[in-house]
Design a protein around this motif. Sequence first.
Motif, PDB file in Angstrom:
ATOM      1  N   ILE A   1      21.515  85.541 -25.065  1.00 52.82           N
ATOM      2  CA  ILE A   1      22.734  84.738 -25.221  1.00 52.82           C
ATOM      3  C   ILE A   1      22.290  83.420 -25.857  1.00 52.82           C
ATOM      4  CG2 ILE A   1      24.060  85.816 -23.369  1.00 52.82           C
ATOM      5  CD1 ILE A   1      23.204  83.583 -21.483  1.00 52.82           C
ATOM      6  N   PRO A   2      23.225  82.631 -26.390  1.00 55.32           N
ATOM      7  CA  PRO A   2      22.797  81.431 -27.135  1.00 55.32           C
ATOM      8  C   PRO A   2      21.962  80.476 -26.293  1.00 55.32           C
ATOM      9  CG  PRO A   2      25.130  81.876 -27.488  1.00 55.32           C
ATOM     10  CD  PRO A   2      24.688  82.805 -26.408  1.00 55.32           C
ATOM     11  N   ALA A   3      20.897  79.971 -26.882  1.00 52.14           N
ATOM     12  CA  ALA A   3      20.062  78.984 -26.207  1.00 52.14           C
ATOM     13  C   ALA A   3      20.890  77.740 -25.932  1.00 52.14           C
ATOM     14  CB  ALA A   3      18.849  78.649 -27.064  1.00 52.14           C
ATOM     15  N   GLY A   4      20.667  77.157 -24.778  1.00 52.58           N
ATOM     16  CA  GLY A   4      21.480  76.016 -24.369  1.00 52.58           C
ATOM     17  C   GLY A   4      22.543  76.433 -23.376  1.00 52.58           C
ATOM     18  N   ARG A   5      22.784  77.740 -23.308  1.00 50.87           N
ATOM     19  CA  ARG A   5      23.800  78.246 -22.393  1.00 50.87           C
ATOM     20  C   ARG A   5      23.132  78.801 -21.129  1.00 50.87           C
ATOM     21  NH1 ARG A   5      28.177  82.366 -24.746  1.00 50.87           N
ATOM     22  NH2 ARG A   5      28.584  80.610 -26.123  1.00 50.87           N
ATOM     23  N   ILE A   6      23.819  78.619 -20.015  1.00 54.26           N
ATOM     24  CA  ILE A   6      23.371  79.167 -18.738  1.00 54.26           C
ATOM     25  C   ILE A   6      24.514  80.035 -18.229  1.00 54.26           C
ATOM     26  CG2 ILE A   6      22.715  78.571 -16.364  1.00 54.26           C
ATOM     27  CD1 ILE A   6      22.058  75.705 -17.720  1.00 54.26           C
ATOM     28  N   ALA A   7      24.199  81.194 -17.673  1.00 56.36           N
ATOM     29  CA  ALA A   7      25.252  82.057 -17.138  1.00 56.36           C
ATOM     30  C   ALA A   7      24.911  82.417 -15.699  1.00 56.36           C
ATOM     31  CB  ALA A   7      25.409  83.314 -17.977  1.00 56.36           C
ATOM     32  N   THR A   8      25.927  82.340 -14.850  1.00 50.55           N
ATOM     33  CA  THR A   8      25.688  82.558 -13.428  1.00 50.55           C
ATOM     34  C   THR A   8      26.940  83.119 -12.769  1.00 50.55           C
ATOM     35  OG1 THR A   8      25.204  81.416 -11.343  1.00 50.55           O
ATOM     36  CG2 THR A   8      26.230  80.102 -13.051  1.00 50.55           C
ATOM     37  N   THR A   9      26.757  83.844 -11.694  1.00 52.35           N
ATOM     38  CA  THR A   9      27.904  84.351 -10.955  1.00 52.35           C
ATOM     39  C   THR A   9      27.515  84.600  -9.511  1.00 52.35           C
ATOM     40  OG1 THR A   9      29.678  85.997 -10.919  1.00 52.35           O
ATOM     41  CG2 THR A   9      27.511  86.820 -11.447  1.00 52.35           C
ATOM     42  N   ALA A  10      28.475  84.462  -8.608  1.00 52.17           N
ATOM     43  CA  ALA A  10      28.236  84.821  -7.207  1.00 52.17           C
ATOM     44  C   ALA A  10      28.317  86.336  -7.076  1.00 52.17           C
ATOM     45  CB  ALA A  10      29.270  84.149  -6.317  1.00 52.17           C
ATOM     46  N   GLY A  11      27.661  86.873  -6.069  1.00 50.18           N
ATOM     47  CA  GLY A  11      27.713  88.313  -5.821  1.00 50.18           C
ATOM     48  C   GLY A  11      26.730  89.065  -6.688  1.00 50.18           C
ATOM     49  N   PRO A  12      26.940  90.380  -6.851  1.00 51.57           N
ATOM     50  CA  PRO A  12      25.975  91.196  -7.593  1.00 51.57           C
ATOM     51  C   PRO A  12      25.817  90.696  -9.028  1.00 51.57           C
ATOM     52  CG  PRO A  12      27.516  92.589  -6.413  1.00 51.57           C
ATOM     53  CD  PRO A  12      28.029  91.184  -6.293  1.00 51.57           C
TER      54      PRO A  12
ATOM     55  N   VAL B   1      24.659  75.218  -7.038  1.00 50.44           N
ATOM     56  CA  VAL B   1      23.760  75.119  -8.192  1.00 50.44           C
ATOM     57  C   VAL B   1      24.568  75.087  -9.493  1.00 50.44           C
ATOM     58  CG1 VAL B   1      21.968  76.363  -9.475  1.00 50.44           C
ATOM     59  CG2 VAL B   1      21.791  76.133  -6.990  1.00 50.44           C
ATOM     60  N   ARG B   2      25.636  75.895  -9.553  1.00 47.83           N
ATOM     61  CA  ARG B   2      26.473  75.899 -10.751  1.00 47.83           C
ATOM     62  C   ARG B   2      27.077  74.509 -10.990  1.00 47.83           C
ATOM     63  NH1 ARG B   2      30.967  75.484 -12.404  1.00 47.83           N
ATOM     64  NH2 ARG B   2      31.780  75.157 -10.308  1.00 47.83           N
ATOM     65  N   ALA B   3      27.539  73.891  -9.920  1.00 44.65           N
ATOM     66  CA  ALA B   3      28.125  72.550 -10.043  1.00 44.65           C
ATOM     67  C   ALA B   3      27.070  71.557 -10.541  1.00 44.65           C
ATOM     68  CB  ALA B   3      28.695  72.110  -8.694  1.00 44.65           C
ATOM     69  N   ALA B   4      25.842  71.678 -10.023  1.00 44.46           N
ATOM     70  CA  ALA B   4      24.763  70.773 -10.456  1.00 44.46           C
ATOM     71  C   ALA B   4      24.424  71.027 -11.935  1.00 44.46           C
ATOM     72  CB  ALA B   4      23.527  70.972  -9.577  1.00 44.46           C
ATOM     73  N   PHE B   5      24.427  72.280 -12.353  1.00 39.08           N
ATOM     74  CA  PHE B   5      24.179  72.612 -13.772  1.00 39.08           C
ATOM     75  C   PHE B   5      25.282  72.012 -14.650  1.00 39.08           C
ATOM     76  CE2 PHE B   5      21.709  76.849 -12.959  1.00 39.08           C
ATOM     77  CZ  PHE B   5      20.587  76.115 -12.633  1.00 39.08           C
TER      78      PHE B   5
ATOM     79  N   GLY C   1      26.919  69.984 -18.857  1.00 37.69           N
ATOM     80  CA  GLY C   1      28.305  70.066 -19.335  1.00 37.69           C
ATOM     81  C   GLY C   1      28.885  71.427 -18.975  1.00 37.69           C
ATOM     82  N   ALA C   2      30.156  71.408 -18.551  1.00 37.21           N
ATOM     83  CA  ALA C   2      30.792  72.640 -18.059  1.00 37.21           C
ATOM     84  C   ALA C   2      30.800  73.736 -19.117  1.00 37.21           C
ATOM     85  CB  ALA C   2      32.214  72.329 -17.595  1.00 37.21           C
ATOM     86  N   ASP C   3      30.887  73.376 -20.402  1.00 39.82           N
ATOM     87  CA  ASP C   3      30.971  74.378 -21.461  1.00 39.82           C
ATOM     88  C   ASP C   3      29.661  75.169 -21.611  1.00 39.82           C
ATOM     89  OD1 ASP C   3      32.493  75.621 -23.548  1.00 39.82           O
ATOM     90  OD2 ASP C   3      31.067  74.687 -24.951  1.00 39.82           O
ATOM     91  N   SER C   4      28.556  74.566 -21.188  1.00 44.34           N
ATOM     92  CA  SER C   4      27.266  75.252 -21.302  1.00 44.34           C
ATOM     93  C   SER C   4      27.014  76.210 -20.148  1.00 44.34           C
ATOM     94  CB  SER C   4      26.127  74.223 -21.332  1.00 44.34           C
ATOM     95  OG  SER C   4      26.272  73.378 -22.455  1.00 44.34           O
ATOM     96  N   VAL C   5      27.801  76.080 -19.092  1.00 39.36           N
ATOM     97  CA  VAL C   5      27.564  76.904 -17.900  1.00 39.36           C
ATOM     98  C   VAL C   5      28.675  77.931 -17.794  1.00 39.36           C
ATOM     99  CG1 VAL C   5      27.118  76.856 -15.421  1.00 39.36           C
ATOM    100  CG2 VAL C   5      26.485  74.894 -16.834  1.00 39.36           C
ATOM    101  N   ARG C   6      28.360  79.176 -18.124  1.00 38.23           N
ATOM    102  CA  ARG C   6      29.381  80.219 -18.212  1.00 38.23           C
ATOM    103  C   ARG C   6      29.297  81.171 -17.027  1.00 38.23           C
ATOM    104  NH1 ARG C   6      31.085  80.605 -23.670  1.00 38.23           N
ATOM    105  NH2 ARG C   6      30.817  78.517 -24.542  1.00 38.23           N
ATOM    106  N   HIS C   7      30.377  81.927 -16.882  1.00 36.22           N
ATOM    107  CA  HIS C   7      30.414  82.984 -15.875  1.00 36.22           C
ATOM    108  C   HIS C   7      29.589  84.172 -16.391  1.00 36.22           C
ATOM    109  CE1 HIS C   7      31.957  85.628 -12.768  1.00 36.22           C
ATOM    110  NE2 HIS C   7      32.179  86.517 -13.714  1.00 36.22           N
ATOM    111  N   ALA C   8      28.672  84.661 -15.592  1.00 37.97           N
ATOM    112  CA  ALA C   8      27.859  85.813 -16.009  1.00 37.97           C
ATOM    113  C   ALA C   8      28.551  87.097 -15.582  1.00 37.97           C
ATOM    114  CB  ALA C   8      26.487  85.736 -15.362  1.00 37.97           C
ATOM    115  N   THR C   9      28.552  88.081 -16.471  1.00 39.15           N
ATOM    116  CA  THR C   9      28.998  89.406 -16.045  1.00 39.15           C
ATOM    117  C   THR C   9      27.778  90.119 -15.452  1.00 39.15           C
ATOM    118  OG1 THR C   9      28.606  90.102 -18.316  1.00 39.15           O
ATOM    119  CG2 THR C   9      30.896  89.741 -17.673  1.00 39.15           C
ATOM    120  N   PRO C  10      27.966  90.868 -14.373  1.00 36.88           N
ATOM    121  CA  PRO C  10      26.827  91.558 -13.776  1.00 36.88           C
ATOM    122  C   PRO C  10      26.148  92.474 -14.800  1.00 36.88           C
ATOM    123  CG  PRO C  10      28.739  91.668 -12.347  1.00 36.88           C
ATOM    124  CD  PRO C  10      29.205  91.102 -13.651  1.00 36.88           C
ATOM    125  N   GLN C  11      24.832  92.475 -14.804  1.00 35.66           N
ATOM    126  CA  GLN C  11      24.063  93.273 -15.751  1.00 35.66           C
ATOM    127  C   GLN C  11      23.580  94.559 -15.074  1.00 35.66           C
ATOM    128  OE1 GLN C  11      23.225  91.878 -19.113  1.00 35.66           O
ATOM    129  NE2 GLN C  11      24.992  90.728 -18.355  1.00 35.66           N
TER     130      GLN C  11
END
Length: 413
Positions: free
Chosen positions: A170-181, A313-317, A322-332
């Motif tokens: 995924i694009p560098a500079g972006r972080i993706a995270t999600t709760a659960g699986p 951790v998501r809030a700290a990221f 910036g909120a735009d850099s921290v996206r919702h991750a789809t489970p892989q």
Amino acid sequence: MSGCEAVLAGLEAELGWIRDTYIDLHRHPELSLEEHRTSKLVEGKLAAFGYNVTRIGGTGVVGILANGDGPTVLARADTDALPVAEATGLPYASTVDGVMHACGHDLHVAALLGAAKLMADGRRAWSGTYIALFQPGEEIGAGAQAMVDDGLVAKVPPPDVAFAQHVMPIPAGRIATTAGPVLSAADSLKITVYGKGAHGSMPHMSVDPVVLASSIVLRLQSIVSRETKPGDFAVVTVGALNAGATSNIIPDRATLLLNVRTYDAQVRASVLAAIERIVKGECYAAGSPQDPDFEYYDQFPLTSNDAAVTEKVRAAFSARFGADSVRHATPQTASEDFSRIPDAFGVPYTFWFLGGVDPETYRAAAERGTVAQDIAANHSPLFAPVMDPALSIGVQTHVVAALSYLSTEGATP
Ligand code: ZN
Ligand code: ZN
């Protein structure tokens, strides 16, 4: 200045050696559980930073920085490379024939070393205990277990929380995270079914394991389509089916290699039970002379992020990047053995994805609709994360996550 900003203020000055370390690791990849050079390099750096360094589980390395009262945080990087012949053409490409850091674990190691240095240098800005854990053998699902089996829980102060990250296409500079699986559980299994061999012209004198195995393959398809609740996730793949060697001999056995992926312990148990039931049932129906054998291997646990830890951790990221850099991750559907470490301590964890693709390259490919063709994913011989900003972000994510838990009150920045 907040505790976090105080610790990160040193980043710019450290990026030179962090990049050099990444390049050095990329040039010298080592296969799973053979990470000897890598472990020595990590030990040397952690000791120089002032960490108490322990070897655990062969090539596993743990650095502990006890820094007064407060919570204990554990961050993990995996260290192994893959049996892949590098084709990136990078000036710092692998110097080892047929071995490559094709999953970005070199980036994970360099980033965690960078974070470890910043945490040590910035120790006046926080209090608690920071543990940097370098885990071998992730690619074969064996390294975390090797560390646990070697007494990890007794040798390391119990953490309150654990973190890990993985560079992804995924694009560098972006972080993706999600709760659960966030990553699936994976099980590989080898099944051997038995028949009775005979001349190819005398099928009536045989119990044909080729027909038996074929019937099993088809019937296994009904586990996901008919037995798994719509909406629940499961993959059952027969990746190999082997029987016989020539046209006029009916063989006496067949082997099947299966791969199973699930996001839920109960679904996993049902799918594995269904596989065994169907295989046994088909063997009975065929008149098989011997019970089938089931051999489980390359098993990876489910990675399921704790909701509260992930949100914190998501809030700290978001605050940092910036909120735009921290996206919702789809489970892989990929799998990891990291969770065995927090699970051994019985503590919550979160695992996030880190962008590794040049953002401009990614944007252009996305516009053309050719991401699958143009972007090399993990395990590809062309996998080549861009160092900037992936490495710098990978250092910061570890520091930001740790300091969202470690006490920064009363610290003296
Ligand atoms: Zn991998
Ligand atoms: Zn990996």
